[in-house]
Design a protein around this motif. Structure first.
Motif, PDB file in Angstrom:
ATOM      1  N   GLU A   1      44.675  42.311  36.315  1.00 28.90           N
ATOM      2  CA  GLU A   1      45.880  42.812  36.990  1.00 28.90           C
ATOM      3  C   GLU A   1      46.983  41.761  36.987  1.00 28.90           C
ATOM      4  N   THR A   2      46.609  40.520  37.280  1.00 30.35           N
ATOM      5  CA  THR A   2      47.595  39.443  37.290  1.00 30.35           C
ATOM      6  C   THR A   2      48.142  39.198  35.888  1.00 30.35           C
TER       7      THR A   2
ATOM      8  N   LYS B   1      44.238  28.581  35.519  1.00 28.43           N
ATOM      9  CA  LYS B   1      43.806  27.302  36.060  1.00 28.43           C
ATOM     10  C   LYS B   1      42.287  27.247  36.138  1.00 28.43           C
ATOM     11  N   PRO B   2      41.700  26.100  36.015  1.00 33.21           N
ATOM     12  CA  PRO B   2      42.351  24.815  35.769  1.00 33.21           C
ATOM     13  C   PRO B   2      42.817  24.687  34.321  1.00 33.21           C
ATOM     14  N   VAL B   3      44.002  24.140  34.172  1.00 31.28           N
ATOM     15  CA  VAL B   3      44.567  23.973  32.835  1.00 31.28           C
ATOM     16  C   VAL B   3      44.404  22.525  32.407  1.00 31.28           C
TER      17      VAL B   3
ATOM     18  N   SER C   1      45.960  30.641  39.290  1.00 34.72           N
ATOM     19  CA  SER C   1      44.544  30.558  39.657  1.00 34.72           C
ATOM     20  C   SER C   1      43.887  31.914  39.555  1.00 34.72           C
ATOM     21  N   ARG C   2      44.687  32.927  39.576  1.00 34.00           N
ATOM     22  CA  ARG C   2      44.138  34.278  39.484  1.00 34.00           C
ATOM     23  C   ARG C   2      44.045  34.676  38.021  1.00 34.00           C
ATOM     24  N   THR C   3      42.866  35.000  37.636  1.00 34.39           N
ATOM     25  CA  THR C   3      42.641  35.271  36.220  1.00 34.39           C
ATOM     26  C   THR C   3      42.303  36.730  35.971  1.00 34.39           C
ATOM     27  N   ASP C   4      42.469  37.547  36.979  1.00 31.46           N
ATOM     28  CA  ASP C   4      42.091  38.944  36.805  1.00 31.46           C
ATOM     29  C   ASP C   4      43.089  39.658  35.902  1.00 31.46           C
TER      30      ASP C   4
END
Lengths: 130, 898
Positions: free
Chosen positions: A94-95, A110-112, A89-92
């Motif tokens: 850094e992730t 997500k959402p996928v 769910s984290r799209t930044d």
């Protein structure tokens, strides 16, 4: 570890939410995949000890061992480059960078969609559509 | 000609006087009109014309290339290498460059060698008499490094500027170098030390404040300087802030000296210059006008009509100059009217018009350039700003958050000019904010307003005046200034305004929500002793001697350019003075002086350095920073403090992000309901988004699977169940979010719902029993085994019981007993809390529980007072009895839910 690769392709689904696995199982089994479910990172590790998977779909925020930690463990404990698809769910950035650094093959925000999962699974496992 | 007749009925006859003043005046009028319409009057002669025109005379007309102003100031943090790099970059854009040099500049020959002789003008910033050529001046660095480059003496004639901040500059320019450095050091340390570091030096762009973008120098020096940003503009490099000017990443604050230089140069480039009238012409014209007046005035005689005529002429000139100057009417029309006024005004009119015209022309030149550069929009006339701000505030208010709003203005000529244009807008905005705060506190929502009226307070990081409302239960005032008189000029009236708003808050919301206590306790613990006493005492003393202070402030306000606004405030303050004094006497006013960094440090419990770094991220990178608020008072409440940038405009065409930054919004959110602090990352709503994203994933995948395949009945049912389950979950999150936004805390307290009272008391009684054992007090709990639900708020009841029991524990002595009994009767559930301790006279207890009793000490029994009054919204009642030596007896009645 078991030395024989099962046919059809064996996919490990790691997600705390089992209903997601159930839904995927209905769809992906129709596409010729076999699925195994792990509800947390530790369970996933145990599964990897017992099976050789064609691909792994992992949620990033799973209990005990998160998706990135699991991938790091997998890369350090397995000689085979098992493709790992990570959903988060984290799209930044850094992730994403952390996922790349851990060895995640494909990062899905997500959402996928089911199509995206199916397309990447076919691509990564070498299965041709139809 | 009728206008020229006298009231004595004697016709004006030009031939009567031969060489008549009439003919002279008539033709002078024509000449002056021609001169005006051809821009030939000496409009700039009172400020920077003599040398700057000469200097800029080299610039070709219609040349729209950038002018690069480089100041090789010894204290600049722009290195020679960086400056050279930037020069090269700008040369690629076809910029011209003018170099201001200082005697002790450490930029060397390589820097000067980077210029081409055709485009460079070297302007010594500091010059001294030439030892070899009498009457000439020299500059050492030029002699050393600028060999071969065209040199021009002087520096835009700045010492000739005679009003506003330039007086100040002029004064400073006579200080010696040591004084300069001391002043700069003082300003830098005192005013920018809070967040800025040595690396935060900005490249300033000329133009109207609030419209032209600015860049961090580091970013520019890395090459992040797009052609469109510098085209046709003056680019200042290496120019440090002047002494009255704070460097800032936000252009809401004008650039005073730089601004003027830039606008002047750009005005000249845009052919808004007016050719100089030769001194001999000006001299002859003046002499002729004097002669005309000398001849004409005696003939007019002293009469009412002649006096009125002169007054009219003077007034006409003055008013036209002022109106034209401040409202920017068509430039040639201004010239025409001013010329007419000159011609018809006589000597007095001439003198006045000369002064007014200088100011007018200067303003018009600058404003014309401003219009040119900002697409005919003035920053303070931008209605979007206030609309956006209002929407922003309205969106945040219901979220039970603290809001910091900042507004800046300035006393600089350009900004003052713009500010006058936007006075109504500003008044509307202030009115709307007061309305907002009023409405918000009707709902017991927190409001934090900040305001400031001086450009020395930076809107981004200073958070000049923080007025914490009921959520914190405290007042937080933070003001930073570079002006030693700032406290007297600004702090006092602003504090008064804060109290006016505070009065509104108190009137509308006399009960501070119980949830305020954790933060209150933390802030109080850290700041009450050190700061509240000092600042609060000063303010209270000020209030007590307000008559004297107001008189003093009034005289001070005469000296500052933003007097209009301050006077406006001042007037409002006078009106509320009486009520305010009463209010202050009857309330516990706590005022804390703290910076934004200190505020963040205090609330978050983190180090000063970390808080500073966090705010730097907010200011520089427009990042949102969230910190968990450590709550030592109550372990049952989780709070998050989020600092995020306030974006003034999202529609800017050029993405210079700091340009859009208008302030920092602090949001204090209660996230107890989520109970997952360790999992929270980023803002609360990001977390909510993450949760919803997962649901959407499952719903989407399940829907895809359902439509792609022919499912068995069992699979179809499973899919349906899964989708339904996640839709419910997502809806729950959204619902909780909505509830949270609407004010989770207050809704929980105020809104009653069926509650299992026995279960609640049972869960709380364990803690009470432990506490009783520790204090050697017997706790007798008498509750029925079965009971109807009560109609109350869970959060409110927990708070109420805690307050009540704490009160009784304090009253009881070791060996004593506390009785808690519950029973139901008809439509009511009765709760009796009693102690057998010290007690107080019954009148005192009634005073404690009486909201209108002004004799009650502000803090005494405050928590109990609030807790008991929280029953009222649920439809319940309470009563209390006390007797010295016998303890307390409280009875609470709650409605049954059937």
């Amino acid at each position: 570890m078991n030395n024989t690769t099962p046919e059809p392709p064996l996919i490990l689904i790691i997600d705390e939410d089992q209903s997601f696995f159930s839904v995927l199982q209905i769809g992906l089994s129709s596409e010729g995949f076999d699925l195994i479910y792990a509800g947390n990172g530790k369970h996933a590790q145990a599964c990897c000890e017992d099976h050789i998977f064609s691909a792994i779909i992992a949620e990033s925020s799973i209990p005990e061992l998160d998706g990135i930690q699991f991938t790091q463990w997998l890369r350090s404990h397995s000689d085979k480059p098992i493709p790992v698809i990570m959903m988060s769910s984290r799209t930044d950035a850094e992730t994403r960078e952390a996922a790349d650094a851990a060895g995640v093959t494909q990062f899905l925000a997500k959402p996928v969609s089911y199509e995206a999962i199916l397309m990447h699974l076919r691509k990564l496992t070498g299965i041709i559509d139809g | 000609m009728g206008l020229l007749s006298t009231t004595q009925g004697r016709r004006f006859r030009p031939n009567e006087w031969g060489w008549s003043g009439f003919i002279l005046t008539f033709w002078l009028t024509i000449i002056l009109l021609v001169l005006e319409l051809t821009n030939a009057l000496p409009a700039f002669d009172s400020f920077c014309y003599d040398r700057s025109v000469d200097l800029l005379g080299r610039l070709k007309k219609n040349d729209n290339r950038s002018i690069l102003l480089i100041e090789s100031h010894p204290s600049t943090s722009v290195t020679e290498r960086q400056a050279i790099s930037l020069v090269e970059k700008l040369k690629a854009y076809g910029a011209r460059y003018i170099v201001f040099t200082y005697l002790d500049s450490d930029w060397g020959p390589e820097f000067y060698a980077s210029f081409s002789k055709d485009d460079a003008v070297i302007l010594p910033r500091e010059i001294f008499p030439s030892p070899t050529k009498p009457g000439h001046f020299e500059s050492q660095p030029l002699l050393k490094h600028a060999d071969g480059l065209p040199l021009k003496w002087g520096h835009l004639g700045m010492p000739k500027l005679e009003y506003g901040s330039f007086k100040q500059f002029q004064t400073y320019s006579h200080l010696d170098d040591g004084d300069h450095k001391n002043l700069e050091s003082l300003v830098y340390e005192e005013l920018t030390g809070e967040i800025l570091d040595d690396e935060t030096v900005f490249i300033e762009f000329s133009g109207p404040p609030g419209r032209l973008p600015q860049l961090f120098s580091k970013e520019a020096l890395r090459g992040g300087l797009s052609p469109q940003l510098v085209k046709g503009r003056c680019v200042m490099i290496g120019q440090l802030h002047e002494y009255e000017y704070l460097k800032t990443p936000v252009s809401a604050i004008p650039m005073s000296l730089l601004e003027y230089r830039g606008n002047t140069l750009a005005s000249l480039l845009a052919q808004r210059t007016i050719s100089p009238t030769p001194i001999i012409v000006r001299f002859v014209v003046t002499i002729m006008l004097i002669l005309a007046s000398v001849i004409l005035f005696p003939q007019l005689r002293i009469s009412w009509s002649s006096i009125l005529f002169i007054v009219f002429a003077v007034g006409f000139v003055g008013l036209s100059g002022i109106c034209l100057g401040y409202y920017r009417i068509w430039l040639p029309l201004g010239h025409l009217l001013a010329g007419l006024g000159l011609a018809w005004g006589g000597i007095l009119g001439m003198q006045l018009s000369r002064n007014e015209r200088s100011l007018t022309q200067l303003s018009l030149a600058a404003s014309g350039n401003a219009r040119f550069q900002s697409d005919k929009k003035q920053f303070c006339q931008d209605e979007d700003f206030f609309n956006h701000l209002t929407q922003f505030v309205l969106q945040l208010l219901p979220a039970n958050r603290m809001i910091i709003f900042e507004r800046s203005t300035t006393n600089e000529p350009l900004a003052r000019y713009s500010f006058r244009c936007s006075k109504d807008d500003y008044a509307d905005a202030m009115e709307s904010l007061v309305t907002i705060s009023d409405e918000a506190h009707l709902q017991r929502k927190p409001v934090c307003l900040t305001n400031f009226f001086k450009n020395s307070v930076h809107p981004c990081y200073a958070c000049p005046l923080v007025l914490a409302g009921s959520r914190l239960g405290t007042w937080v005032v933070e003001i930073k200034s570079d002006d030693t008189d700032f406290d007297e000029k600004i702090v006092a009236p602003l504090a008064d305004l804060a109290q006016e708003i505070g009065e509104l808050l108190v009137q509308k919301n006399s009960i501070v929500p119980e949830g305020a206590r954790p933060i209150t306790s933390r802030i109080a613990r850290l700041f009450v002793q050190d700061l509240a006493e000092r600042v609060g005492t000063q303010l209270l003393e000020l209030m007590e001697h307000n008559e004297h202070e107001y008189g003093r402030m009034e005289s001070l306000f005469d000296t500052i350019s933003s007097a209009t606004i301050v006077y406006d405030l001042f007037g409002r303050l006078l009106q509320i003075n009486e009520q305010m004094s009463l209010w202050i006497q009857s309330r516990d006013l706590r005022v804390f002086e703290m910076t934004a960094v200190e505020f963040l440090e205090c609330v978050s419990g983190e180090s000063s350095a970390l808080s500073r770094e966090r705010l730097l991220n907010v200011v520089r990178s427009l990042e949102t920073v969230s910190v968990a608020v450590t709550d030592e008072f109550s372990k049952n409440q989780d709070l998050i403090l989020t600092a995020r940038p306030l974006i003034l405009s999202e529609s800017t065409q050029i993405d210079i992000r700091p340009f859009n930054l208008g302030g920092i919004v602090f949001e204090l959110t209660d996230v107890t309901v989520f109970n997952q602090m360790s999992l929270l990352r980023g803002t609360l709503f990001e977390q909510l988004g993450n949760l919803v994203r997962h649901d959407l994933s499952v719903i989407g995948v399940a829907s895809d699977v359902a439509t792609h395949y022919n499912l068995s009945e069992g699979d179809a049912a499973l899919i349906q169940q899964t989708v339904q389950q996640h839709i419910t979950h997502a809806a729950k999150i959204v619902g909780e979010s909505e509830e949270f936004i609407e004010g989770m805390f207050t809704s929980d307290v105020d809104k009653a719902y069926p509650l299992d009272l026995l279960d609640l008391i049972s869960s709380l009684s364990e803690g009470w029993a432990e506490h009783a054992t520790a204090k050697e007090i017997t706790l007798n709990l008498n509750t029925p085994s079965v009971m109807n639900y009560a109609f109350a708020s869970h959060v409110g009841l927990v708070s109420l019981f805690s307050e009540m029991v704490s009160f009784l524990f304090e009253d009881s002595h070791p060996g004593g007993a506390i009785e808690i009994a519950v029973h139901e009767d008809g439509y009511w559930i009765h709760l009796h809390f009693s102690s057998h301790g010290y007690g107080i006279p019954d009148d005192h207890l009634k005073s404690l529980l009486d909201e209108t009793d002004s004799t009650r000490l502000p803090e005494k029994g405050r928590g109990l007072f609030q807790a008991l009054h929280s029953i009222e919204p649920w439809g319940g009642t309470f009563s209390g009895l006390s007797e010295v030596g016998k303890g307390y007896n409280f009875t609470i009645e709650l409605r049954q839910f059937r």
